[in-house]
Design an enzyme around this catalytic site. Structure first.
Site, short mmCIF file in Angstrom:
data_model
loop_
_atom_site.label_atom_id
_atom_site.label_comp_id
_atom_site.label_asym_id
_atom_site.label_seq_id
_atom_site.Cartn_x
_atom_site.Cartn_y
_atom_site.Cartn_z
N SER A 22 0.84 -1.21 0.00
CA SER A 22 0.00 0.00 0.00
C SER A 22 0.87 1.26 0.00
O SER A 22 0.35 2.37 0.06
CB SER A 22 -0.94 0.00 1.22
OG SER A 22 -0.20 -0.19 2.41
N HIS A 155 -40.12 21.88 -12.04
CA HIS A 155 -40.17 21.05 -13.26
C HIS A 155 -39.39 21.69 -14.41
O HIS A 155 -39.70 21.45 -15.57
CB HIS A 155 -41.62 20.81 -13.73
CG HIS A 155 -42.55 20.38 -12.63
ND1 HIS A 155 -42.83 19.06 -12.35
CD2 HIS A 155 -43.24 21.11 -11.71
CE1 HIS A 155 -43.66 18.99 -11.33
NE2 HIS A 155 -43.92 20.22 -10.92
N SER A 276 -13.34 24.64 -27.78
CA SER A 276 -13.47 23.38 -28.50
C SER A 276 -12.34 23.29 -29.52
O SER A 276 -11.91 24.30 -30.07
CB SER A 276 -14.82 23.36 -29.22
OG SER A 276 -14.77 22.49 -30.33
N LYS A 282 -17.00 28.00 -29.59
CA LYS A 282 -17.43 27.39 -28.33
C LYS A 282 -16.69 27.92 -27.10
O LYS A 282 -15.51 28.20 -27.13
CB LYS A 282 -17.21 25.86 -28.37
CG LYS A 282 -18.16 25.11 -29.27
CD LYS A 282 -19.62 25.23 -28.90
CE LYS A 282 -19.97 24.46 -27.64
NZ LYS A 282 -19.89 23.01 -27.84
N ASN A 284 -17.00 26.50 -23.29
CA ASN A 284 -17.71 25.44 -22.55
C ASN A 284 -17.54 25.55 -21.03
O ASN A 284 -16.47 25.90 -20.56
CB ASN A 284 -17.21 24.07 -23.01
CG ASN A 284 -17.48 23.83 -24.49
OD1 ASN A 284 -18.50 24.27 -25.00
ND2 ASN A 284 -16.56 23.16 -25.15
N GLU A 289 -19.19 21.21 -15.39
CA GLU A 289 -19.49 19.85 -15.85
C GLU A 289 -18.65 18.81 -15.12
O GLU A 289 -19.13 17.74 -14.75
CB GLU A 289 -19.24 19.74 -17.36
CG GLU A 289 -20.23 20.53 -18.19
CD GLU A 289 -19.81 20.59 -19.64
OE1 GLU A 289 -20.23 19.73 -20.42
OE2 GLU A 289 -19.01 21.49 -19.99
N TYR A 316 -9.35 -7.12 12.36
CA TYR A 316 -8.65 -6.63 11.17
C TYR A 316 -8.63 -7.71 10.08
O TYR A 316 -8.40 -8.88 10.35
CB TYR A 316 -7.20 -6.21 11.50
CG TYR A 316 -6.47 -5.68 10.28
CD1 TYR A 316 -6.57 -4.34 9.91
CD2 TYR A 316 -5.72 -6.53 9.46
CE1 TYR A 316 -5.95 -3.85 8.77
CE2 TYR A 316 -5.09 -6.04 8.32
CZ TYR A 316 -5.20 -4.71 7.97
OH TYR A 316 -4.59 -4.24 6.85
N GLN A 321 -7.26 -2.48 4.01
CA GLN A 321 -6.29 -1.63 3.31
C GLN A 321 -6.96 -0.89 2.15
O GLN A 321 -6.47 0.13 1.69
CB GLN A 321 -5.13 -2.51 2.80
CG GLN A 321 -4.01 -1.74 2.17
CD GLN A 321 -2.77 -2.60 1.99
OE1 GLN A 321 -2.07 -2.90 2.94
NE2 GLN A 321 -2.52 -3.05 0.77
N1 ARG Z 1 -1.08 -1.52 5.14
C1 ARG Z 1 -1.99 -2.01 6.10
C2 ARG Z 1 -3.35 -1.34 5.94
O1 ARG Z 1 -3.40 -0.36 5.31
C3 ARG Z 1 -1.51 -1.74 7.48
C4 ARG Z 1 -2.01 -2.71 8.51
C5 ARG Z 1 -1.43 -4.03 8.23
N2 ARG Z 1 -1.74 -4.96 9.24
C6 ARG Z 1 -1.59 -6.25 9.04
N3 ARG Z 1 -1.89 -7.06 10.02
N4 ARG Z 1 -1.20 -6.74 7.89
O2 ARG Z 1 -4.38 -1.80 6.40
#
Ligand code: ARG
Length: 458
Positions: A22, A155, A276, A282, A284, A289, A316, A321
């Site tokens: 992540s 309306h 455009s 144009k 826009n 939008e 958890y 994540q």
């Molecule tokens: N990168 C993980 C998350 O965003 C952090 C927590 C990870 N915990 C674990 N037990 N793998 O959720």
């Protein structure tokens, strides 16, 4: 070697490493992660769980890492999974094995929950400030064009004349409730999860209140399993963001209509429109939008997180994540939309004459004529029918209500007197709606007064 590599005898598969990581997005949490770690570390020392000298070394190391990341000097790699591992690994590289004491009595599960609570609190405050700024612009534009009269619609058919200022202020109040919703959600983000450990609490004599106090949390989670499992505070943020975007999207739709050649009520500034590639004429309303369009992704992030959460057993699960990218994208989206709208509305030109022509050329005073007959004693339903016939006659003859003579009015109903003609100009219809929250200038002035009072509070 992975920080958790002890029990493994094989390297992680390369695809798994990429899939699992992540760091690509959670690096955004580095400041919260370091502040949280510092508070945790000070608490560990204060409770005699680690030595003060060890805590000092850890905190100094963390402060340096914060500088390194801010300066773009930290190297990120999928092998280290997330921001928590990156910071911990860097700490150990910097200050040696004592860095490994930071994670005492803590798990990434309560750590990531802490970071997210801190992040959401910060972004709620940033969001309400931007909403308030946009509210101030709405008030400013309403004041500037305080006497512009336009058709009010139901309306999308012309219904009754209103002040342009009244129409704009409707959005002020919608945004006021949005602001209130975000501030209310702050209360739930303000629960401190650290100390939950992986899920069951910790065997170390931690002081959770101390951490909560240093990090300015109002209260803390009373159940460790709850603390690491839930993301309801993020759901609330996303729900509030979705409602905010729904409001901005409706404002967008009004602006797009008003800015069209067909309406011609407003002219969006060149700086907030685009051309455009093929049609040279144009101009826009892309910003409006796109704000309308981006509402879709914010709704999507809300549905996405609700769906991630719905089947999860406590506590958890790695699914959690998936809470981050939608949150971050929502924060970025609502912030830029709020900023753009404040700037775009400030430069909005208003064509008062076009607005007035639209309202003068229709039958917007019909309700007032019916109300007049009611005041003369006719039941409203009959009055409605009398005026309906008059409108029908005008439509057939290509005339407007203002073109009618007293004689024609009296032919339709003997209750009509000459003063009924006074009711027909649109500005008189507006002026007559003096009820609280109505569109008469004096009622709108009272509304503006309340809006100014709200803006003056902090
Ligand atoms: N990168 C993980 C998350 O965003 C952090 C927590 C990870 N915990 C674990 N037990 N793998 O959720």
């Amino acid at each position: 070697m992975k920080l958790w590599g002890g029990r493994f005898s094989k390297e992680t598969d390369a695809l798994v490493e990429a899939f699992n990581a992540s760091i690509g997005f959670d690096r955004r949490l580095y400041e919260e992660d370091i502040r949280g770690s510092m508070a945790h570390c000070r608490m560990l020392a204060a409770c005699g769980i680690i030595e003060q000298a060890e805590a000092d070394a850890i905190i100094a190391g963390l402060a340096e890492i914060r500088e390194e990341i801010a300066a773009g000097k930290m190297e990120f790699t999928a092998a280290l999974e997330d921001i928590h591992m990156h910071i911990e690994k860097r700490l150990i590289d910097k200050i040696g094995p004592v860095g490994g004491k930071l994670h005492t009595g803590r798990s990434r599960n309560d750590q990531v929950a802490l970071d997210l609570h801190m992040y959401v609190k910060k972004e709620i405050l940033a969001t309400v400030a931007l909403i308030k700024n946009l509210q101030a612009v709405l008030v400013e534009v309403a004041e500037k064009h305080h006497d512009a009269v336009m058709p009010g619609y139901t309306h999308l058919q012309r219904a009754q004349p209103v002040l342009f200022a009244h129409h704009l202020l409707a959005y002020f109040w919608q945004l006021e409730r949005d602001r209130e919703r975000f501030l209310d959600a702050y209360k739930r983000a303000d629960w401190m999860p650290l100390g939950a450990g992986a899920l069951a609490g910790t065997t170390f004599p931690v002081n959770r209140e101390m951490v909560a106090e240093e990090l300015e949390f109002a209260t803390l989670y009373e159940n460790s399993m709850d603390a690491v499992s839930d993301r309801d505070f993020i759901v609330e943020f996303l729900a509030n963001a979705a409602i905010l975007m729904m409001h901005l999207s409706r404002l967008s739709e009004d602006l797009i209509l008003w800015n069209s050649q067909e309406f011609g009520f407003v002219i969006l500034d060149d700086a907030f429109t685009t051309g455009s590639s093929i049609m040279p004429q144009k101009k826009n309303p892309d910003v409006a939008e796109l704000v309308r369009g981006k509402t879709g992704r914010v709704y999507g992030h809300l549905m996405g997180l609700l769906t991630v959460l719905k089947g999860l057993p406590l506590t958890y699960n790695k699914d959690l994540q998936e809470d981050k990218e939608g949150l971050f994208d929502t924060v970025d989206t609502i912030k830029i939309c709020l900023q753009l709208y404040a700037a775009m509305l400030r430069t909005l030109q208003v064509d008062k004459e076009r607005m007035y022509a639209a309202v003068a050329g229709d039958f917007a005073s019909a309700t007032d004529l019916a109300d007049y007959l009611v005041r003369k004693g006719l039941p409203f339903r009959e009055a409605h029918a009398v005026v309906g016939k008059l409108v029908g006659k005008c439509v057939a003859q290509g005339r407007r209500l203002v073109d009618l003579t007293v004689a024609e009015l009296q032919e339709a109903s003997p209750f009509f007197g000459p003063e009924a003609l006074e009711l027909l100009p649109p500005e008189n219809c507006v002026a007559a709606r003096t009820s609280r929250g109505g569109t008469a200038a004096e009622a709108v002035e009272k509304q503006l007064q309340k809006a100014r009072e709200i803006l003056a509070q902090d």
